[in-house]
Scaffold this motif. Structure first.
Motif, PDB file in Angstrom:
ATOM      1  N   TYR B  33       0.836  -1.202   0.000  1.00 56.57           N
ATOM      2  CA  TYR B  33       0.000   0.000   0.000  1.00 56.57           C
ATOM      3  C   TYR B  33       0.877   1.261   0.000  1.00 56.57           C
ATOM      4  N   TYR B  35       0.154   5.212   1.271  1.00 61.65           N
ATOM      5  CA  TYR B  35      -0.729   6.168   1.925  1.00 61.65           C
ATOM      6  C   TYR B  35      -0.048   7.528   1.958  1.00 61.65           C
ATOM      7  N   LEU B  45      -5.486   6.581   1.289  1.00 66.19           N
ATOM      8  CA  LEU B  45      -4.946   5.546   0.423  1.00 66.19           C
ATOM      9  C   LEU B  45      -4.779   6.074  -0.996  1.00 66.19           C
ATOM     10  N   TYR B  48      -2.904   0.630  -4.008  1.00 63.78           N
ATOM     11  CA  TYR B  48      -2.493  -0.608  -3.387  1.00 63.78           C
ATOM     12  C   TYR B  48      -2.350  -1.673  -4.457  1.00 63.78           C
ATOM     13  N   ILE B  50      -2.371  -5.982  -4.892  1.00 65.07           N
ATOM     14  CA  ILE B  50      -2.668  -7.255  -4.240  1.00 65.07           C
ATOM     15  C   ILE B  50      -1.541  -8.257  -4.471  1.00 65.07           C
ATOM     16  N   LEU B  90       3.575   7.065   3.279  1.00 65.04           N
ATOM     17  CA  LEU B  90       3.836   5.841   4.019  1.00 65.04           C
ATOM     18  C   LEU B  90       3.557   4.629   3.152  1.00 65.04           C
ATOM     19  N   LEU B 102      -1.144  -4.536   8.971  1.00 69.15           N
ATOM     20  CA  LEU B 102      -0.288  -3.772   8.066  1.00 69.15           C
ATOM     21  C   LEU B 102       1.009  -3.424   8.787  1.00 69.15           C
ATOM     22  N   PHE B 104       4.269  -0.966   8.520  1.00 69.44           N
ATOM     23  CA  PHE B 104       4.570   0.314   7.880  1.00 69.44           C
ATOM     24  C   PHE B 104       6.067   0.587   7.834  1.00 69.44           C
TER      25      PHE B 104
END
Lengths: 114, 113
Positions: B33, B35, B45, B48, B50, B90, B102, B104
């Motif tokens: 992800y 952010y 967001l 992202y 997958i 982030l 998550l 970070f």
């Protein structure tokens, strides 16, 4: 629209007092809910998370949160706040949108007074 | 254990410039992800992914491109930096399941002059 709301941008609590930080979500399905914490000059880290089941979830450092489907809420609580809890707290929801997307609230800054 | 490494830590750009931020993770996580964190607005967001070569737009994707050429890396490009823009970007990763934590990185702080 799917969203997460933290209505209090800033909360001040005396050390030793109890704490509640509010979180409301908007999502049509079964939510997976999280609280993350960001201590000063540190990255975000997980405090606790909710899976469907027991509505009260225990986390680290004495934190707990309670899920309420009827109120669409996931409030964070602590019985006795310590000065080291001074941080920004984020509520988050994992939502299915063809993949799991994690959406965060705007955060609540917790200030602890002596 | 693992770590997420974001580079650079600080990025200063000029208005209109294209700027690229990089993120590497060694958790072997499927999902990554990006952010954006602005003061008082929480985390929003941007993109992202997958899995490798997958890209999904978030709520704030306009003005950004992303690339996931390897499972371990995810880059974000600011296509045209806006004057006086300041934010922290982030990067995070997680396993490909519904309620996974998550993890970070420490962030890239962007300043546009």
């Amino acid at each position: 629209a799917q969203s997460v709301t933290q209505p209090d941008a800033r909360v001040t609590v005396s050390e030793g007092a109890s704490l509640q930080l509010r979180c409301k979500y908007s999502y049509f399905g079964t939510p997976y809910l999280f609280w993350y914490v960001q201590y000063p000059r540190q990255g975000l880290q997980l405090l606790l998370k909710y899976y469907p089941g027991d509505p009260v979830v225990q986390g680290v450092n004495g934190f707990e949160a309670e899920f309420s489907k009827s109120n669409s809420s996931f409030h964070l609580r602590k019985a006795s706040v310590h000065w080291s809890d001074w941080a920004v707290y984020f509520c988050a929801v994992s939502m299915w949108t063809g993949g799991y997307k994690v959406v965060f609230g705007s955060g609540t800054r917790l200030l602890v007074s002596p | 254990g693992g770590i997420i490494t974001q580079t650079p830590k600080f990025l200063i750009g000029q208005e209109g410039q294209k700027l690229t931020l990089k993120c590497q993770q060694n958790f072997n996580h499927d999902t990554m992800y990006w952010y954006r964190q602005d003061s008082g607005k929480g985390l929003r967001l941007i993109y992202y992914s997958i899995t490798e070569n997958d890209l999904q737009k978030g709520d704030l994707s306009e003005g950004y491109d992303a690339s996931r050429e390897k499972k371990s890396s995810f880059s974000l490009t600011v296509t045209s930096a806006q004057k006086n823009e300041m934010a922290v970007f982030l990067c995070a990763s997680s396993r490909l399941v519904s309620a996974e934590t998550l993890y970070f990185g420490s962030g890239t702080r962007l300043t546009v002059l």
